[in-house]
Write a protein that holds these residues in place. Structure first.
Motif, PDB file in Angstrom:
ATOM      1  N   UNK A   3      38.208  32.060  33.615  1.00  0.00           N
ATOM      2  CA  UNK A   3      37.889  32.657  34.966  1.00  0.00           C
ATOM      3  C   UNK A   3      38.132  31.524  36.079  1.00  0.00           C
ATOM      4  N   UNK A   4      38.662  32.051  37.130  1.00  0.00           N
ATOM      5  CA  UNK A   4      38.952  31.211  38.223  1.00  0.00           C
ATOM      6  C   UNK A   4      38.069  31.683  39.556  1.00  0.00           C
ATOM      7  N   UNK A   5      37.905  30.936  40.465  1.00  0.00           N
ATOM      8  CA  UNK A   5      37.300  31.296  41.588  1.00  0.00           C
ATOM      9  C   UNK A   5      38.048  32.143  42.551  1.00  0.00           C
ATOM     10  N   UNK A   6      39.364  32.104  42.221  1.00  0.00           N
ATOM     11  CA  UNK A   6      40.215  33.152  43.255  1.00  0.00           C
ATOM     12  C   UNK A   6      41.124  33.654  42.132  1.00  0.00           C
ATOM     13  N   UNK A   7      41.933  34.691  42.840  1.00  0.00           N
ATOM     14  CA  UNK A   7      42.996  35.477  41.779  1.00  0.00           C
ATOM     15  C   UNK A   7      43.915  35.822  42.663  1.00  0.00           C
ATOM     16  N   UNK A   8      45.177  36.103  42.348  1.00  0.00           N
ATOM     17  CA  UNK A   8      46.040  37.017  43.110  1.00  0.00           C
ATOM     18  C   UNK A   8      46.089  38.428  42.764  1.00  0.00           C
ATOM     19  N   UNK A  37      44.468  43.876  43.889  1.00  0.00           N
ATOM     20  CA  UNK A  37      45.511  43.221  44.781  1.00  0.00           C
ATOM     21  C   UNK A  37      46.703  43.221  44.020  1.00  0.00           C
ATOM     22  N   UNK A  38      46.980  43.897  43.017  1.00  0.00           N
ATOM     23  CA  UNK A  38      48.099  43.733  42.332  1.00  0.00           C
ATOM     24  C   UNK A  38      49.184  44.759  42.968  1.00  0.00           C
ATOM     25  N   UNK A  95      23.549  33.084  38.454  1.00  0.00           N
ATOM     26  CA  UNK A  95      24.438  33.512  37.237  1.00  0.00           C
ATOM     27  C   UNK A  95      25.637  33.764  37.545  1.00  0.00           C
ATOM     28  N   UNK A  96      26.794  34.041  37.013  1.00  0.00           N
ATOM     29  CA  UNK A  96      28.100  34.278  37.088  1.00  0.00           C
ATOM     30  C   UNK A  96      28.636  35.646  36.720  1.00  0.00           C
ATOM     31  N   UNK A  97      29.285  36.522  37.580  1.00  0.00           N
ATOM     32  CA  UNK A  97      29.862  37.727  37.376  1.00  0.00           C
ATOM     33  C   UNK A  97      31.272  37.723  36.996  1.00  0.00           C
ATOM     34  N   UNK A  98      32.048  37.934  35.951  1.00  0.00           N
ATOM     35  CA  UNK A  98      33.461  37.819  35.780  1.00  0.00           C
ATOM     36  C   UNK A  98      34.049  39.089  35.725  1.00  0.00           C
ATOM     37  N   UNK A  99      35.293  39.245  36.713  1.00  0.00           N
ATOM     38  CA  UNK A  99      35.902  40.645  36.951  1.00  0.00           C
ATOM     39  C   UNK A  99      37.341  40.128  36.281  1.00  0.00           C
ATOM     40  N   UNK A 100      37.660  40.656  35.258  1.00  0.00           N
ATOM     41  CA  UNK A 100      39.054  40.803  34.622  1.00  0.00           C
ATOM     42  C   UNK A 100      40.028  42.090  35.136  1.00  0.00           C
ATOM     43  N   UNK A 101      41.052  41.823  35.661  1.00  0.00           N
ATOM     44  CA  UNK A 101      42.173  42.606  35.914  1.00  0.00           C
ATOM     45  C   UNK A 101      43.109  42.614  34.993  1.00  0.00           C
ATOM     46  N   UNK A 102      43.673  43.661  34.381  1.00  0.00           N
ATOM     47  CA  UNK A 102      44.770  43.809  33.454  1.00  0.00           C
ATOM     48  C   UNK A 102      45.993  43.466  34.118  1.00  0.00           C
ATOM     49  N   UNK A 103      47.019  43.025  33.460  1.00  0.00           N
ATOM     50  CA  UNK A 103      48.199  43.029  33.434  1.00  0.00           C
ATOM     51  C   UNK A 103      49.063  43.950  33.683  1.00  0.00           C
ATOM     52  N   UNK A 109      52.729  40.759  35.665  1.00  0.00           N
ATOM     53  CA  UNK A 109      51.745  39.715  35.695  1.00  0.00           C
ATOM     54  C   UNK A 109      51.023  39.601  34.336  1.00  0.00           C
ATOM     55  N   UNK A 110      50.498  38.625  34.079  1.00  0.00           N
ATOM     56  CA  UNK A 110      49.416  38.642  32.983  1.00  0.00           C
ATOM     57  C   UNK A 110      47.984  39.005  33.581  1.00  0.00           C
ATOM     58  N   UNK A 111      47.290  39.091  32.695  1.00  0.00           N
ATOM     59  CA  UNK A 111      45.815  39.775  33.233  1.00  0.00           C
ATOM     60  C   UNK A 111      45.106  38.351  33.844  1.00  0.00           C
ATOM     61  N   UNK A 112      44.180  38.492  34.610  1.00  0.00           N
ATOM     62  CA  UNK A 112      43.538  37.420  35.714  1.00  0.00           C
ATOM     63  C   UNK A 112      42.075  37.967  35.252  1.00  0.00           C
ATOM     64  N   UNK A 113      41.380  36.446  35.519  1.00  0.00           N
ATOM     65  CA  UNK A 113      39.829  36.595  35.500  1.00  0.00           C
ATOM     66  C   UNK A 113      39.555  35.959  36.888  1.00  0.00           C
ATOM     67  N   UNK A 114      38.477  36.257  37.699  1.00  0.00           N
ATOM     68  CA  UNK A 114      37.798  35.898  38.614  1.00  0.00           C
ATOM     69  C   UNK A 114      36.329  35.730  38.330  1.00  0.00           C
ATOM     70  N   UNK A 115      35.584  34.747  38.734  1.00  0.00           N
ATOM     71  CA  UNK A 115      34.388  34.394  38.624  1.00  0.00           C
ATOM     72  C   UNK A 115      33.553  34.444  39.843  1.00  0.00           C
ATOM     73  N   UNK A 116      32.664  35.155  40.209  1.00  0.00           N
ATOM     74  CA  UNK A 116      31.732  35.270  41.277  1.00  0.00           C
ATOM     75  C   UNK A 116      30.291  34.865  41.136  1.00  0.00           C
ATOM     76  N   UNK A 117      30.057  33.517  41.795  1.00  0.00           N
ATOM     77  CA  UNK A 117      28.601  33.226  41.586  1.00  0.00           C
ATOM     78  C   UNK A 117      27.741  34.118  42.104  1.00  0.00           C
ATOM     79  N   UNK A 118      26.546  34.095  41.439  1.00  0.00           N
ATOM     80  CA  UNK A 118      25.294  34.765  42.160  1.00  0.00           C
ATOM     81  C   UNK A 118      24.148  33.516  42.318  1.00  0.00           C
ATOM     82  N   UNK A 119      23.554  33.570  43.517  1.00  0.00           N
ATOM     83  CA  UNK A 119      22.574  32.768  43.825  1.00  0.00           C
ATOM     84  C   UNK A 119      21.394  33.564  44.301  1.00  0.00           C
TER      85      UNK A 119
END
Length: 255
Positions: A3-8, A37-38, A95-103, A109-119
């Motif tokens: 996962x990344x903090x941003x995704x295209x 955003x694909x 905690x961290x929520x992970x959102x995966x968007x399929x390619x 595009x290949x699938x990408x993951x974005x990490x959303x921190x929860x505080x």
């Protein structure tokens, strides 16, 4: 796939979720939007937190979600995720929520993951030091004061500091630092003691040990004046301070 903090391909709004201030046992909910955003239809999968339990199904986890996947969603549209926070202690939690968007399939595009921190973190009930404090007017040789109360309504202590950026011989602030005790308060007093008829200014930087607190500047102004004009300006300044802090400030004291 990490996962990344941003995704295209997927946009998280907000990019991080903050439960700022809470009481143990009182549930809170916030909404996270995940936008496709694909260039074509995509499926978004959400992981990282358990789904909320139905009533009577046992103790609630500290963080949980409600999410009904919509399947393939069109470009520019979004899915909503409800994040539920059920605090069990007065401390910072995350905690961290992970959102995966399929390619988009072969050649796309290949699938990408974005990490959303929860505080989640406790906060001062109020930090009512406005960005501008007008002490009004005082006759030369007298002193006018205003008081601002810093208060914690949870069993957590907070340190605070008021750093003098620009000093004035006629303006004093006390205390400049200290600790607001859990379930307690601290009074900060601003004093104007002019030696002559003039306008005086001081500037402070306000800081606090509260998580995610952004320091800011506070401008303190006052004037040396004589006669009834000084009393009228002091009364008007007290009203302005009360309006900006939401509290009734201490009365004007001349000595």
């Amino acid at each position: 796939l990490l996962p990344s903090s941003s995704s295209s391909l997927v946009r998280a709004d907000p990019p991080s979720v903050h439960f700022a201030g809470f009481r143990v046992g009182e549930k809170q909910e916030l909404t996270l939007s995940l936008q496709n955003a694909a260039p074509g239809p995509r499926r978004i999968t959400v992981t990282g937190l358990p789904h909320a339990r139905p009533p009577g199904a046992g103790p609630e986890p500290v963080f949980s979600i409600r999410h009904a996947p919509r399947g393939l969603i069109a470009p520019g549209t979004a899915e909503s995720v409800t994040i539920i926070f059920t605090p069990n202690t007065y401390s910072y939690q995350h905690a961290v929520i992970t959102a995966t968007i399929g390619g988009g399939g072969k050649g796309a595009e290949t699938a990408q993951m974005v990490a959303v921190p929860v505080h989640a973190y406790p906060v001062l009930h109020a930090l009512p030091i406005p960005r501008r404090i007008d002490l009004g007017s005082a006759a030369p040789g007298t002193t006018t004061t205003r008081s601002v109360v810093l208060e914690s309504r949870v069993p957590v202590a907070f340190e605070f500091a008021l750093s003098v950026i620009r000093a004035s011989p006629a303006i004093a602030v006390a205390p400049l630092s200290g600790t607001v005790p859990g379930n307690g308060s601290v009074t900060v007093t601003f004093s104007l003691s002019p030696a002559d008829v003039a306008t005086f200014q001081a500037e402070l930087e306000v800081n606090c040990s509260q998580f995610d607190f952004s320091p800011y500047r506070c401008l303190v102004v006052g004037r040396g004046a004589v006669g009834a004009a000084a009393e009228q300006e002091a009364a008007e300044a007290a009203k302005r301070l009360a309006a900006s802090t939401g509290r009734v400030p201490s009365g004007v004291r001349q000595r």
